[in-house]
Design an enzyme around this catalytic site. Sequence first.
Site, mmCIF file in Angstrom:
data_model
loop_
_atom_site.group_PDB
_atom_site.id
_atom_site.type_symbol
_atom_site.label_atom_id
_atom_site.label_comp_id
_atom_site.label_asym_id
_atom_site.label_seq_id
_atom_site.Cartn_x
_atom_site.Cartn_y
_atom_site.Cartn_z
ATOM 1 N N LYS A 9 0.839 -1.201 0.000
ATOM 2 C CA LYS A 9 0.000 0.000 0.000
ATOM 3 C C LYS A 9 0.884 1.265 0.000
ATOM 4 O O LYS A 9 2.107 1.180 0.189
ATOM 5 C CB LYS A 9 -0.916 -0.043 1.225
ATOM 6 C CG LYS A 9 -1.903 -1.215 1.170
ATOM 7 C CD LYS A 9 -2.806 -1.223 2.391
ATOM 8 C CE LYS A 9 -3.822 -2.337 2.331
ATOM 9 N NZ LYS A 9 -4.760 -2.306 3.475
ATOM 10 N N TYR A 49 -12.450 -2.516 -3.404
ATOM 11 C CA TYR A 49 -12.930 -2.569 -2.021
ATOM 12 C C TYR A 49 -14.459 -2.530 -1.921
ATOM 13 O O TYR A 49 -14.997 -2.105 -0.892
ATOM 14 C CB TYR A 49 -12.328 -1.408 -1.225
ATOM 15 C CG TYR A 49 -10.891 -1.662 -0.779
ATOM 16 C CD1 TYR A 49 -10.536 -2.813 -0.081
ATOM 17 C CD2 TYR A 49 -9.888 -0.725 -1.022
ATOM 18 C CE1 TYR A 49 -9.236 -3.036 0.339
ATOM 19 C CE2 TYR A 49 -8.572 -0.935 -0.597
ATOM 20 C CZ TYR A 49 -8.259 -2.101 0.087
ATOM 21 O OH TYR A 49 -6.972 -2.330 0.512
ATOM 22 N N ASN A 112 -1.992 -0.190 6.960
ATOM 23 C CA ASN A 112 -1.386 -1.462 7.372
ATOM 24 C C ASN A 112 -0.505 -2.112 6.295
ATOM 25 O O ASN A 112 -0.461 -3.325 6.165
ATOM 26 C CB ASN A 112 -2.463 -2.427 7.876
ATOM 27 C CG ASN A 112 -3.509 -2.745 6.828
ATOM 28 O OD1 ASN A 112 -3.479 -2.221 5.722
ATOM 29 N ND2 ASN A 112 -4.436 -3.629 7.170
ATOM 30 N N HIS A 115 -1.918 -5.396 1.353
ATOM 31 C CA HIS A 115 -3.206 -6.070 1.156
ATOM 32 C C HIS A 115 -2.933 -7.442 0.567
ATOM 33 O O HIS A 115 -2.053 -7.603 -0.271
ATOM 34 C CB HIS A 115 -4.094 -5.282 0.171
ATOM 35 C CG HIS A 115 -5.273 -6.086 -0.304
ATOM 36 N ND1 HIS A 115 -6.442 -6.195 0.423
ATOM 37 C CD2 HIS A 115 -5.445 -6.869 -1.397
ATOM 38 C CE1 HIS A 115 -7.281 -6.992 -0.232
ATOM 39 N NE2 HIS A 115 -6.699 -7.413 -1.336
ATOM 40 N N GLU A 126 -9.675 -9.996 -7.852
ATOM 41 C CA GLU A 126 -8.727 -8.884 -7.682
ATOM 42 C C GLU A 126 -7.628 -8.911 -8.755
ATOM 43 O O GLU A 126 -7.241 -7.864 -9.280
ATOM 44 C CB GLU A 126 -8.131 -8.935 -6.272
ATOM 45 C CG GLU A 126 -9.204 -8.658 -5.214
ATOM 46 C CD GLU A 126 -8.747 -8.881 -3.783
ATOM 47 O OE1 GLU A 126 -7.596 -9.326 -3.554
ATOM 48 O OE2 GLU A 126 -9.555 -8.616 -2.872
HETATM 49 P P1 CMP Z 1 -7.129 -4.798 3.551
HETATM 50 O O1 CMP Z 1 -6.604 -6.167 3.826
HETATM 51 O O2 CMP Z 1 -6.558 -4.047 2.425
HETATM 52 O O3 CMP Z 1 -8.710 -4.927 3.326
HETATM 53 C C1 CMP Z 1 -9.608 -3.928 3.726
HETATM 54 C C2 CMP Z 1 -8.948 -2.809 4.410
HETATM 55 O O4 CMP Z 1 -9.829 -1.962 5.109
HETATM 56 C C3 CMP Z 1 -8.026 -3.357 5.462
HETATM 57 O O5 CMP Z 1 -6.927 -3.949 4.861
HETATM 58 C C4 CMP Z 1 -7.755 -2.123 6.290
HETATM 59 O O6 CMP Z 1 -6.739 -1.318 5.734
HETATM 60 C C5 CMP Z 1 -9.087 -1.385 6.168
HETATM 61 N N1 CMP Z 1 -9.850 -1.533 7.402
HETATM 62 C C6 CMP Z 1 -10.420 -2.639 7.882
HETATM 63 N N2 CMP Z 1 -11.034 -2.387 9.054
HETATM 64 C C7 CMP Z 1 -10.833 -1.063 9.303
HETATM 65 C C8 CMP Z 1 -11.213 -0.194 10.348
HETATM 66 N N3 CMP Z 1 -11.941 -0.645 11.385
HETATM 67 N N4 CMP Z 1 -10.825 1.101 10.284
HETATM 68 C C9 CMP Z 1 -10.109 1.547 9.230
HETATM 69 N N5 CMP Z 1 -9.722 0.750 8.199
HETATM 70 C C10 CMP Z 1 -10.072 -0.525 8.240
#
Ligand code: CMP
Length: 143
Positions: A9, A49, A112, A115, A126
């Site tokens: 990311k 998403y 984070n 993905h 995807e």
């Molecule tokens: P990802 O694995 O990319 O898939 C969905 C993304 O949504 C996840 O990683 C996080 O980055 C984001 N996400 C999931 N839960 C939350 C949350 N409670 N608050 C903010 N972002 C979230």
Amino acid sequence: MERTYLMVKPDGVQRGLVGEIMSRFEKKGLKLVAAKLMVIPKETAEKHYAEHKDKKFFPSLISYITSGPVFAMVWEGENAVQVCRNIMGKTNPQESAPGTIRGDYCMVTGVNIIHGSDSPESAAREIGIFFRPEDLVDYKRDS
Ligand code: CMP
């Protein structure tokens, strides 16, 4: 052989972690079949998403994922989806074990680093969003 979609990311690209992250999947024995650096168009991010579109965090998720380049990848291997998720750690980095990517490099769920597809079905969807079939390279990996 199973394939999965992974994406470093914008925070991971900005922090110079692409090489370190790719190295973990390579050393594990997964095979890289496609990769590209790109800025995701807003519409593509919303499609990727789509399952989160009713969540409160959806607008911030879209603005974060489109805020700078991501490094999009397809990896292949036996049980690749789950193996890669194990290497990534949990969505919430504070619950991710040390030694995982999120356990080692981040603190915030919304930012984070990486993905990874959560099922083979998601992976197929995807991969189709980010790559054309001819982008996936067919070759043999010896190890
Ligand atoms: P990802 O694995 O990319 O898939 C969905 C993304 O949504 C996840 O990683 C996080 O980055 C984001 N996400 C999931 N839960 C939350 C949350 N409670 N608050 C903010 N972002 C979230």
